[in-house]
Write a protein that holds these residues in place. Structure first.
Motif, PDB file in Angstrom:
ATOM      1  N   ASP A  11      -8.108  -4.529  -6.798  1.00 39.50           N
ATOM      2  CA  ASP A  11      -8.356  -5.120  -5.332  1.00 39.50           C
ATOM      3  C   ASP A  11      -7.763  -6.465  -5.354  1.00 39.50           C
ATOM      4  N   SER A  12      -6.857  -6.850  -6.275  1.00 38.43           N
ATOM      5  CA  SER A  12      -6.218  -7.812  -6.115  1.00 38.43           C
ATOM      6  C   SER A  12      -5.325  -7.956  -4.607  1.00 38.43           C
ATOM      7  N   PRO A  13      -4.792  -9.190  -4.171  1.00 38.15           N
ATOM      8  CA  PRO A  13      -4.221  -9.296  -3.024  1.00 38.15           C
ATOM      9  C   PRO A  13      -3.035  -8.368  -3.065  1.00 38.15           C
ATOM     10  N   ALA A  14      -2.222  -8.513  -4.261  1.00 35.10           N
ATOM     11  CA  ALA A  14      -0.845  -7.588  -4.139  1.00 35.10           C
ATOM     12  C   ALA A  14      -1.234  -6.323  -4.342  1.00 35.10           C
ATOM     13  N   ALA A  15      -2.191  -5.822  -5.108  1.00 35.15           N
ATOM     14  CA  ALA A  15      -2.455  -4.620  -5.211  1.00 35.15           C
ATOM     15  C   ALA A  15      -2.944  -3.832  -3.657  1.00 35.15           C
ATOM     16  N   ALA A  16      -3.813  -4.844  -2.984  1.00 34.77           N
ATOM     17  CA  ALA A  16      -4.179  -4.276  -1.919  1.00 34.77           C
ATOM     18  C   ALA A  16      -3.189  -4.368  -0.510  1.00 34.77           C
ATOM     19  N   ALA A  17      -2.088  -5.035  -0.919  1.00 31.87           N
ATOM     20  CA  ALA A  17      -1.027  -4.992   0.234  1.00 31.87           C
ATOM     21  C   ALA A  17      -0.216  -3.586  -0.159  1.00 31.87           C
ATOM     22  N   LEU A  18       0.013  -3.299  -1.477  1.00 30.61           N
ATOM     23  CA  LEU A  18       0.761  -2.287  -1.950  1.00 30.61           C
ATOM     24  C   LEU A  18      -0.040  -1.128  -1.748  1.00 30.61           C
ATOM     25  N   TRP A  19      -1.265  -1.016  -1.792  1.00 28.62           N
ATOM     26  CA  TRP A  19      -1.988   0.191  -1.310  1.00 28.62           C
ATOM     27  C   TRP A  19      -1.834   0.536   0.301  1.00 28.62           C
ATOM     28  N   ARG A  20      -1.855  -0.341   1.117  1.00 29.10           N
ATOM     29  CA  ARG A  20      -1.843  -0.426   2.430  1.00 29.10           C
ATOM     30  C   ARG A  20      -0.519  -0.051   2.668  1.00 29.10           C
ATOM     31  N   ALA A  21       0.625  -0.443   2.156  1.00 29.96           N
ATOM     32  CA  ALA A  21       1.962  -0.078   2.501  1.00 29.96           C
ATOM     33  C   ALA A  21       2.157   1.460   2.005  1.00 29.96           C
ATOM     34  N   PHE A  22       1.547   1.837   0.840  1.00 28.27           N
ATOM     35  CA  PHE A  22       1.875   3.229   0.378  1.00 28.27           C
ATOM     36  C   PHE A  22       0.984   4.079   1.255  1.00 28.27           C
ATOM     37  N   TYR A  23      -0.184   3.802   1.601  1.00 23.90           N
ATOM     38  CA  TYR A  23      -1.021   4.885   2.435  1.00 23.90           C
ATOM     39  C   TYR A  23      -0.432   5.111   3.741  1.00 23.90           C
ATOM     40  N   THR A  24       0.117   3.782   4.180  1.00 29.75           N
ATOM     41  CA  THR A  24       0.691   4.039   5.781  1.00 29.75           C
ATOM     42  C   THR A  24       1.786   4.848   5.717  1.00 29.75           C
ATOM     43  N   GLU A  25       2.759   4.462   4.638  1.00 28.52           N
ATOM     44  CA  GLU A  25       3.884   5.358   4.668  1.00 28.52           C
ATOM     45  C   GLU A  25       3.835   6.767   4.454  1.00 28.52           C
ATOM     46  N   VAL A  26       2.768   7.365   3.544  1.00 26.59           N
ATOM     47  CA  VAL A  26       2.496   8.666   3.272  1.00 26.59           C
ATOM     48  C   VAL A  26       1.793   9.201   4.370  1.00 26.59           C
ATOM     49  N   SER A  27       0.944   8.402   5.098  1.00 29.13           N
ATOM     50  CA  SER A  27       0.239   9.005   6.065  1.00 29.13           C
ATOM     51  C   SER A  27       1.079   9.322   7.341  1.00 29.13           C
ATOM     52  N   ASP A  28       1.801   8.080   7.649  1.00 30.68           N
ATOM     53  CA  ASP A  28       2.801   8.288   8.832  1.00 30.68           C
ATOM     54  C   ASP A  28       3.741   9.344   8.718  1.00 30.68           C
ATOM     55  N   ARG A  29       4.228   9.460   7.570  1.00 30.55           N
ATOM     56  CA  ARG A  29       5.077  10.685   7.251  1.00 30.55           C
ATOM     57  C   ARG A  29       4.437  11.909   7.486  1.00 30.55           C
ATOM     58  N   TRP A  30       3.375  12.369   7.045  1.00 32.59           N
ATOM     59  CA  TRP A  30       2.802  13.380   7.182  1.00 32.59           C
ATOM     60  C   TRP A  30       2.436  13.656   8.830  1.00 32.59           C
ATOM     61  N   TYR A  31       1.978  12.612   9.548  1.00 33.83           N
ATOM     62  CA  TYR A  31       1.525  12.937  10.864  1.00 33.83           C
ATOM     63  C   TYR A  31       2.786  13.162  11.674  1.00 33.83           C
ATOM     64  N   LEU A  32       3.939  12.326  11.292  1.00 35.98           N
ATOM     65  CA  LEU A  32       5.099  12.380  11.969  1.00 35.98           C
ATOM     66  C   LEU A  32       5.633  13.918  12.077  1.00 35.98           C
ATOM     67  N   LEU A  33       5.501  14.399  10.830  1.00 40.18           N
ATOM     68  CA  LEU A  33       5.950  15.688  10.515  1.00 40.18           C
ATOM     69  C   LEU A  33       5.351  16.927  10.865  1.00 40.18           C
ATOM     70  N   HIS A  34       3.970  16.630  11.044  1.00 40.46           N
ATOM     71  CA  HIS A  34       2.938  17.812  11.570  1.00 40.46           C
ATOM     72  C   HIS A  34       2.432  17.618  12.894  1.00 40.46           C
ATOM     73  N   GLU A  35       2.641  16.536  13.502  1.00 41.13           N
ATOM     74  CA  GLU A  35       1.966  16.157  14.845  1.00 41.13           C
ATOM     75  C   GLU A  35       2.761  15.381  15.644  1.00 41.13           C
ATOM     76  N   GLY A  36       4.036  14.624  15.223  1.00 45.45           N
ATOM     77  CA  GLY A  36       4.856  14.331  15.882  1.00 45.45           C
ATOM     78  C   GLY A  36       4.323  12.713  16.387  1.00 45.45           C
ATOM     79  N   ARG A  37       3.584  12.177  15.582  1.00 46.03           N
ATOM     80  CA  ARG A  37       3.154  10.804  15.946  1.00 46.03           C
ATOM     81  C   ARG A  37       2.596  10.155  14.645  1.00 46.03           C
ATOM     82  N   PRO A  38       2.685   8.785  14.623  1.00 46.10           N
ATOM     83  CA  PRO A  38       1.931   7.985  13.502  1.00 46.10           C
ATOM     84  C   PRO A  38       0.706   8.205  13.352  1.00 46.10           C
TER      85      PRO A  38
END
Length: 163
Positions: A11-38
């Motif tokens: 839960d450190s600031p650096a870890a939280a920022a990296l988790w947000r970036a990771f989750y955003t990237e993999v989630s957007d990638r999935w939704y763009l591939l399967h539903e055509g949207r972020p």
């Protein structure tokens, strides 16, 4: 510039920022591939909040933060599943940090940390669309195996002996 890797609270600031970036990237990638949207912003916030990373805290887990030239650049998490088996998760580098050897450095550090926790085997899961991740794991000696979990988005499972 050089890479360093060290444990950091999930839960450190650096870890939280990296988790947000990771989750955003993999989630957007999935939704763009399967539903055509972020990813829907509300869903993104709910999932980030729900997946805190508390399972990546000692004594049964660990979150590693990689830094390049002193700046937080990536993460890898490990958690003990059972005696002798650890799971590798949240392997991520900011896009601008990729291609500099950081992913290999980070995974190797996670393997060393898993050994220190008593693991002799590392497992992980990933998705079909994360072709770069699958190529990395294969290059580092991970072999595809039968499923070791029922994660909703898991499509490929890998394992590697740490002995």
């Amino acid at each position: 510039m050089t890479w360093t890797v060290a444990p950091e609270p999930y839960d450190s600031p650096a870890a939280a920022a990296l988790w947000r970036a990771f989750y955003t990237e993999v989630s957007d990638r999935w939704y763009l591939l399967h539903e055509g949207r972020p990813t829907d912003p509300g869903e993104l916030e709910r999932e980030i909040a729900a997946q805190t990373g508390a399972d990546l805290a000692p004594p049964r887990g660990l979150l590693l933060v990689a830094r390049y030239g002193g700046e937080a650049a990536g993460t890898a998490g490990i958690r003990l599943l059972e005696a002798g088996t650890a799971e590798l998760t949240r392997v991520f580098l900011y896009e601008g940090m990729r291609g500099r050897g950081g992913a290999t450095f980070l995974v190797r550090a996670a393997e060393d940390a898993a050994r220190e926790l008593g693991a002799s085997r590392m497992v992980l899961d990933t998705r079909s669309d994360l072709v770069e991740a699958r190529a990395l794991y294969a290059r580092l000696g991970y072999a595809e195996t039968e499923p070791h979990n029922h994660a909703p988005y898991a499509e490929h499972w890998f394992a590697k002996s740490l002995t």
